[in-house]
Write a protein that holds these residues in place. Structure first.
Motif, PDB file in Angstrom:
ATOM      1  N   SER A   1       0.896  -1.311  -0.140  1.00 35.84           N
ATOM      2  CA  SER A   1      -0.029  -0.044  -0.014  1.00 35.84           C
ATOM      3  C   SER A   1       1.057   1.343   0.005  1.00 35.84           C
ATOM      4  CB  SER A   1      -1.289  -0.093   1.193  1.00 35.84           C
ATOM      5  OG  SER A   1      -0.187   0.062   2.212  1.00 35.84           O
ATOM      6  N   GLU A   2       2.018   1.150   0.583  1.00 34.08           N
ATOM      7  CA  GLU A   2       2.725   2.523   0.650  1.00 34.08           C
ATOM      8  C   GLU A   2       4.085   2.163   0.142  1.00 34.08           C
ATOM      9  OE1 GLU A   2       2.184   4.300   4.828  1.00 34.08           O
ATOM     10  OE2 GLU A   2       1.930   1.958   4.995  1.00 34.08           O
ATOM     11  N   LYS A   3       4.681   1.179   0.025  1.00 27.81           N
ATOM     12  CA  LYS A   3       5.940   0.737  -0.819  1.00 27.81           C
ATOM     13  C   LYS A   3       5.762  -0.431  -1.712  1.00 27.81           C
ATOM     14  CE  LYS A   3       8.957   3.611   1.300  1.00 27.81           C
ATOM     15  NZ  LYS A   3       8.232   4.711   1.101  1.00 27.81           N
ATOM     16  N   SER A   4       6.403  -0.181  -2.858  1.00 31.78           N
ATOM     17  CA  SER A   4       6.404  -1.327  -4.001  1.00 31.78           C
ATOM     18  C   SER A   4       7.377  -2.446  -3.605  1.00 31.78           C
ATOM     19  CB  SER A   4       6.660  -0.782  -5.352  1.00 31.78           C
ATOM     20  OG  SER A   4       8.189  -0.351  -5.257  1.00 31.78           O
ATOM     21  N   ILE A   5       7.051  -3.350  -4.191  1.00 35.20           N
ATOM     22  CA  ILE A   5       8.086  -4.740  -4.072  1.00 35.20           C
ATOM     23  C   ILE A   5       9.320  -4.181  -4.273  1.00 35.20           C
ATOM     24  CG2 ILE A   5       8.444  -6.828  -4.905  1.00 35.20           C
ATOM     25  CD1 ILE A   5       5.495  -7.447  -5.080  1.00 35.20           C
ATOM     26  N   GLU A   6       9.576  -3.418  -5.451  1.00 33.88           N
ATOM     27  CA  GLU A   6      10.891  -3.101  -5.745  1.00 33.88           C
ATOM     28  C   GLU A   6      11.624  -2.271  -4.497  1.00 33.88           C
ATOM     29  OE1 GLU A   6       8.631  -4.690  -9.053  1.00 33.88           O
ATOM     30  OE2 GLU A   6       8.187  -2.867  -7.837  1.00 33.88           O
ATOM     31  N   GLU A   7      10.526  -1.305  -4.159  1.00 33.82           N
ATOM     32  CA  GLU A   7      11.294  -0.572  -2.862  1.00 33.82           C
ATOM     33  C   GLU A   7      11.772  -1.176  -1.792  1.00 33.82           C
ATOM     34  OE1 GLU A   7       9.057   3.810  -3.515  1.00 33.82           O
ATOM     35  OE2 GLU A   7       7.853   2.158  -3.230  1.00 33.82           O
ATOM     36  N   ALA A   8      10.645  -2.185  -1.485  1.00 29.64           N
ATOM     37  CA  ALA A   8      11.024  -3.072  -0.301  1.00 29.64           C
ATOM     38  C   ALA A   8      12.175  -4.004  -0.581  1.00 29.64           C
ATOM     39  CB  ALA A   8       9.784  -3.797  -0.201  1.00 29.64           C
ATOM     40  N   GLN A   9      12.428  -4.451  -1.847  1.00 29.38           N
ATOM     41  CA  GLN A   9      13.513  -5.119  -2.161  1.00 29.38           C
ATOM     42  C   GLN A   9      14.929  -4.248  -2.214  1.00 29.38           C
ATOM     43  OE1 GLN A   9      12.350  -6.256  -6.020  1.00 29.38           O
ATOM     44  NE2 GLN A   9      12.221  -8.241  -5.468  1.00 29.38           N
ATOM     45  N   SER A  10      14.870  -3.214  -2.151  1.00 31.25           N
ATOM     46  CA  SER A  10      15.740  -2.025  -1.988  1.00 31.25           C
ATOM     47  C   SER A  10      16.150  -1.940  -0.428  1.00 31.25           C
ATOM     48  CB  SER A  10      15.662  -0.791  -2.568  1.00 31.25           C
ATOM     49  OG  SER A  10      15.776  -1.070  -4.064  1.00 31.25           O
ATOM     50  N   ALA A  11      14.913  -1.955   0.346  1.00 33.51           N
ATOM     51  CA  ALA A  11      14.993  -1.820   1.703  1.00 33.51           C
ATOM     52  C   ALA A  11      15.843  -3.157   1.907  1.00 33.51           C
ATOM     53  CB  ALA A  11      13.760  -1.887   2.302  1.00 33.51           C
ATOM     54  N   ALA A  12      15.490  -4.368   1.669  1.00 38.53           N
ATOM     55  CA  ALA A  12      16.033  -5.680   2.225  1.00 38.53           C
ATOM     56  C   ALA A  12      17.524  -5.586   1.918  1.00 38.53           C
ATOM     57  CB  ALA A  12      15.425  -6.752   1.505  1.00 38.53           C
ATOM     58  N   LYS A  13      17.866  -5.111   0.797  1.00 36.44           N
ATOM     59  CA  LYS A  13      19.407  -4.963   0.402  1.00 36.44           C
ATOM     60  C   LYS A  13      20.033  -4.285   1.427  1.00 36.44           C
ATOM     61  CE  LYS A  13      22.639  -4.381  -3.251  1.00 36.44           C
ATOM     62  NZ  LYS A  13      22.673  -3.787  -4.669  1.00 36.44           N
ATOM     63  N   LEU A  14      19.479  -2.887   1.878  1.00 35.45           N
ATOM     64  CA  LEU A  14      20.183  -2.085   2.701  1.00 35.45           C
ATOM     65  C   LEU A  14      20.292  -2.774   4.179  1.00 35.45           C
ATOM     66  CD1 LEU A  14      21.414   0.406   3.438  1.00 35.45           C
ATOM     67  CD2 LEU A  14      19.189   1.557   3.617  1.00 35.45           C
TER      68      LEU A  14
END
Length: 151
Positions: free
Chosen positions: A54-67
């Motif tokens: 709802s607030e973050k895309s899967i791609e943004e969440a993947q970037s978060a996981a990498k960080l």
């Protein structure tokens, strides 16, 4: 050497984030290092907040996981002195701040797992959980912890 692999991937390990609560970032027991959950912090700020999708895309969440993965490695380097001491990534636990109907948590945590495989090769293959949760500290999108074996 792991440092060379990080350079090839254009990854610079940051100064490890300070704990957000009453705990220590890494506990050593025997030849295992237990790394406390890391959130997607950079320069003292959470870069990815909010729920998937709802607030973050899967791609943004993947970037978060990498960080989160990079922060885990930074904690390990600070405590072990060198990432070359790691002989095996044993376990990775990934938590995704998501809506109740979301079920693609593994796709998000794969970003961290794939990075570990790329950096450590066979030593980076690990057991894992990837779960959805109702909330995470500081409203972060992802939190990941890990257990590694070292020599």
């Amino acid at each position: 050497m792991i440092e060379d692999k990080l350079k090839q991937l254009n990854i610079t390990l940051p100064t490890p984030p300070k704990p957000a609560g009453s705990y220590i970032p890494v506990v050593i027991s025997g030849n295992l290092a237990f790394v406390s959950g890391q959130i997607p912090m950079q320069d003292g700020k959470v870069l990815y907040t909010g729920k998937v999708p709802s607030e973050k895309s899967i791609e943004e969440a993947q970037s978060a996981a990498k960080l989160c993965a990079i922060n885990l490695l930074a904690q390990l380097k600070a405590n072990l002195g060198s990432l070359d001491k790691i002989t095996k990534i044993v376990r990775v636990s990934g938590f995704v701040n998501c809506t109740p109907e979301f079920s693609e948590q593994p796709k998000i945590i794969n970003a961290a797992s794939d990075l570990f495989f790329e950096i450590f090769g066979e030593k980076g293959k690990h057991s894992r959980i990837a779960v959805g949760v109702a909330s995470l500290p500081l409203n972060s999108t992802v939190e990941i912890d890990m257990i590694v074996e070292f020599a």
